[in-house]
Write an enzyme that holds these catalytic residues in place. Structure first.
Site, short mmCIF file in Angstrom:
data_model
loop_
_atom_site.label_atom_id
_atom_site.label_comp_id
_atom_site.label_asym_id
_atom_site.label_seq_id
_atom_site.Cartn_x
_atom_site.Cartn_y
_atom_site.Cartn_z
N GLU A 123 12.42 -6.17 27.64
CA GLU A 123 11.34 -6.52 28.15
C GLU A 123 11.38 -8.20 28.67
OE1 GLU A 123 8.13 -4.95 25.00
OE2 GLU A 123 7.87 -6.84 25.84
N CYS B 252 9.43 -14.75 31.66
CA CYS B 252 9.81 -14.99 30.29
C CYS B 252 10.94 -13.91 30.01
CB CYS B 252 8.67 -14.64 29.31
SG CYS B 252 8.93 -14.63 27.62
N CYS C 128 15.42 -8.10 17.26
CA CYS C 128 15.84 -9.67 16.94
C CYS C 128 15.88 -9.28 15.07
CB CYS C 128 14.61 -10.56 16.98
SG CYS C 128 14.91 -12.19 16.40
N CYS D 66 10.36 -12.34 11.63
CA CYS D 66 8.80 -13.00 11.69
C CYS D 66 8.04 -12.04 11.41
CB CYS D 66 8.63 -13.89 12.74
SG CYS D 66 10.10 -15.20 13.21
N CYS E 203 5.84 -10.28 14.59
CA CYS E 203 6.51 -10.24 15.57
C CYS E 203 7.06 -8.56 15.83
CB CYS E 203 7.61 -10.94 15.85
SG CYS E 203 8.70 -10.87 17.12
N CYS F 57 5.27 -9.31 22.54
CA CYS F 57 6.49 -9.50 22.92
C CYS F 57 7.04 -8.22 21.82
CB CYS F 57 7.32 -10.55 22.85
SG CYS F 57 8.71 -10.72 21.85
S1 SF4 Z 1 9.16 -14.45 16.90
FE1 SF4 Z 1 10.21 -12.44 17.00
S2 SF4 Z 1 11.78 -12.49 18.49
FE2 SF4 Z 1 11.26 -14.71 17.93
S3 SF4 Z 1 12.56 -15.18 16.24
FE3 SF4 Z 1 10.83 -14.31 15.26
S4 SF4 Z 1 11.34 -12.29 15.07
FE4 SF4 Z 1 12.70 -13.08 16.48
#
Ligand code: SF4
Length: 348
Positions: free
Chosen positions: A93, A106, A113, A117, A120, A334
């Site tokens: 994206e 962006c 990832c 987190c 997320c 995101c």
């Molecule tokens: S916010 Fe999401 S994309 Fe960013 S480092 Fe944490 S897990 Fe990864």
């Protein structure tokens, strides 16, 4: 044989390729100009390069060109979320946002990832792979071509931890700021990290003018660990000195990203802890009303709480903004559009 991507090559690397093919050096400059200024989509577009050269290049190299798989357009503010297909079948994206007289993009730096987190959506399936410099460049190029408006600002804040893809990120920054390419000012580029301390020090020493945004999200290690597994590896007593070092080396003020989540990190006590943590730093706090994701139970703080948190920081002379929400009516957080696409198109 895996073909190398031409778009990921610097002008020096491209010159080596051209000379190795027995061609004149100026052909490298022409090729670079087609890819990084004229934003050509394929070698066939490069009409002032001899056909024979284009054929020989095509035998050994590929030229990354992202495919637009889907675009969502916000009816509120015109923000566009692009879903791009990569040549190995993965999707990523990128988001285009139009402000008064400039446009910002962006971009993602990885497919997924691995940082985990908890708020997320990008991390729910882990990291599939890192993006190449050519793929990151093409996120910007494709959007600029599609929209017909020069991109002036870039935030590397989409899916992925940019500093977990360090070498490709640095090459991307060198190429996107190259005066012979799109020539975007380093001052208009922001890279976000969840706090990979060794890479933060390395980035400070690269000689860039870019802004570093630290995803802080909680003012103590204990609370941060609940939201961000990386806090188990690097404590705030390591992360904050790395931020200080970044500012001292680059003169660029650090941005602290703080996603406000009801009952998790938005109390008066947490505001006071945050003040104690960052007072005296030349910093800016960006409060983010968190985007809910269906797989997790986080709820955003209400408007009154957000204002109260903000005022507390301001009373202590901390520079604060509340992130303007763009594209609220399209799959906001995101990684959500990508997940939706995968759920609809991939059966396991
Ligand atoms: S916010 Fe999401 S994309 Fe960013 S480092 Fe944490 S897990 Fe990864």
């Amino acid at each position: 044989m895996t073909k190398r991507d031409l778009k990921s090559l610097t002008i020096d690397e491209l010159t080596e390729v051209i000379l190795s093919l027995g061609e004149k050096k100026f052909r490298a400059r022409q090729l670079y100009d087609w890819m990084h200024v004229k934003l050509a989509r394929s070698l066939d577009d490069m009409t002032n390069l001899p056909k024979g050269l284009r054929s020989r290049l095509a035998e050994e190299f590929k030229m990354i060109s992202l495919e637009v798989v889907d675009v969502q357009v916000s009816e509120i503010d015109g923000t566009r979320k692009f879903l791009f297909g990569l040549d190995d079948g993965n999707v990523i994206e990128s988001v285009w946002m139009k402000y008064k007289d400039w446009a910002s993009v962006c971009i993602s730096s990885q497919v997924g990832c691995k940082m985990g987190c908890r708020f997320c959506a990008s991390t729910l399936d882990g990291c599939v792979r890192s993006l190449t410099p050519g793929e990151m460049l093409d996120e910007v190029y494709k959007i600029q071509s599609e929209m017909g408006i020069r991109v002036s600002n870039i935030v590397v804040m989409g899916s992925g931890e940019p500093l977990d893809n360090y070498d490709n990120l640095v090459k991307f920054i060198r190429m996107i700021t190259d005066e012979n390419g799109l020539n975007i000012s380093g001052r208009h580029i922001t890279v976000s990290t969840c706090g990979l301390v060794p890479q933060m020090y390395r980035l400070a020493d690269e000689g860039f003018e870019i802004t570093l945004a630290l995803s802080l999200h909680a003012p103590t290690d204990e609370k941060r660990r609940k939201l961000m597994p990386i806090a188990n590896k690097y404590s705030l007593s390591e992360v904050i000195p790395a931020c200080k070092y970044y500012f001292e080396k680059t003169g660029r003020r650090i941005t602290f990203e703080y996603a406000l989540t009801a009952g998790e990190n938005d109390s008066d006590t947490e505001a006071e802890e945050l003040i104690a943590l960052i007072s005296g730093l030349n910093a800016h706090v960006n409060l983010i009303p968190v985007n809910p994701i269906k797989e997790r139970s986080f709820v955003r703080s209400d408007a009154e709480r957000i204002q109260r948190f903000k005022s507390k920081l301001e009373k202590n002379r901390i520079n604060v903004t509340i992130r303007r929400e763009m594209g609220k009516d399209i799959d906001g957080a995101c990684g959500q559009l990508r997940r939706k696409h995968m759920e609809e198109h991939v059966s396991c």
